[in-house]
Design a protein around this motif. Sequence first.
Motif, PDB file in Angstrom:
ATOM      1  N   ALA A 261       8.553 -46.026  -4.123  1.00  0.00           N
ATOM      2  CA  ALA A 261       9.358 -47.150  -4.604  1.00  0.00           C
ATOM      3  C   ALA A 261       8.483 -48.374  -4.828  1.00  0.00           C
ATOM      4  N   GLN A 262       7.515 -48.603  -3.923  1.00  0.00           N
ATOM      5  CA  GLN A 262       6.608 -49.743  -4.079  1.00  0.00           C
ATOM      6  C   GLN A 262       5.721 -49.587  -5.308  1.00  0.00           C
ATOM      7  N   GLN A 263       5.187 -48.408  -5.484  1.00  0.00           N
ATOM      8  CA  GLN A 263       4.291 -48.168  -6.606  1.00  0.00           C
ATOM      9  C   GLN A 263       5.027 -48.326  -7.931  1.00  0.00           C
ATOM     10  N   GLU A 264       6.220 -47.772  -8.017  1.00  0.00           N
ATOM     11  CA  GLU A 264       7.001 -47.883  -9.243  1.00  0.00           C
ATOM     12  C   GLU A 264       7.368 -49.345  -9.524  1.00  0.00           C
ATOM     13  N   ASN A 265       7.692 -50.082  -8.456  1.00  0.00           N
ATOM     14  CA  ASN A 265       8.050 -51.494  -8.625  1.00  0.00           C
ATOM     15  C   ASN A 265       6.861 -52.281  -9.137  1.00  0.00           C
ATOM     16  N   ALA A 266       5.685 -52.043  -8.530  1.00  0.00           N
ATOM     17  CA  ALA A 266       4.483 -52.780  -8.935  1.00  0.00           C
ATOM     18  C   ALA A 266       4.107 -52.480 -10.377  1.00  0.00           C
TER      19      ALA A 266
END
Length: 225
Positions: A55-60
């Motif tokens: 989720a963090q990677q996709e958000n970034a």
Amino acid sequence: MNQIRNNDNHSLRNQDGTRGNNKLRVIGKGTVSVRPDGAEVIVGVTTEDKQLEVAQQENAQTMQQVINSIRAVGVPQRNIQTRNYNIRPDYDYINGQQIFRVYEVSTNLEVAISDINSVGQIIDTAVSNGANSVNGIIFTISDETAQYYEALRRAVEDAQNKARVIANELNVNLDIIPIEINEQNEEEIMPAVMTLKSSNASTPIEAGENIINADIEAIFVYSKY
């Protein structure tokens, strides 16, 4: 509250030479309507996944894509600022039990726009490149101080006009220069909240006019003729 005291020599005097001690207190209001010449908009990206890292990677990645697209349409880097970054677990409740569903990661950007005519284009660009929320649009005025001073001048004039009307009705002699002026606190205006979805149609943005208000309390001295 700002306070302004008047020391003008044209003070009203009674027939015996003393200053009149009857006081008249009025509220003066001044309003100026100004068409905004800029805007501030908050765009956000929210992603979800059972794995926090995903989720963090996709958000970034999505947020970087949004930033790049906004810069590509002419917004300088200095006008783009991260407003907040949040991570929270989301749960379902089944038969009274809390069951983990996904991690939710959200990032918001504050974008300052100097060209009022490009607000709709910038919102569309952000949304089409992955932004899934717009939390508010605030229309701004580059020289708001000068406009407020004009509203303040009108408030003083309004107070004097009200004092004249009251004095004429009471048939008393009025010193039109107030002995005291209190500037009232300004009211806070909250922006509207909206959520947008990507579409083929261009987002219509109508700035309208910003209303700048100034309120004062003025105290005048009067006496009988």
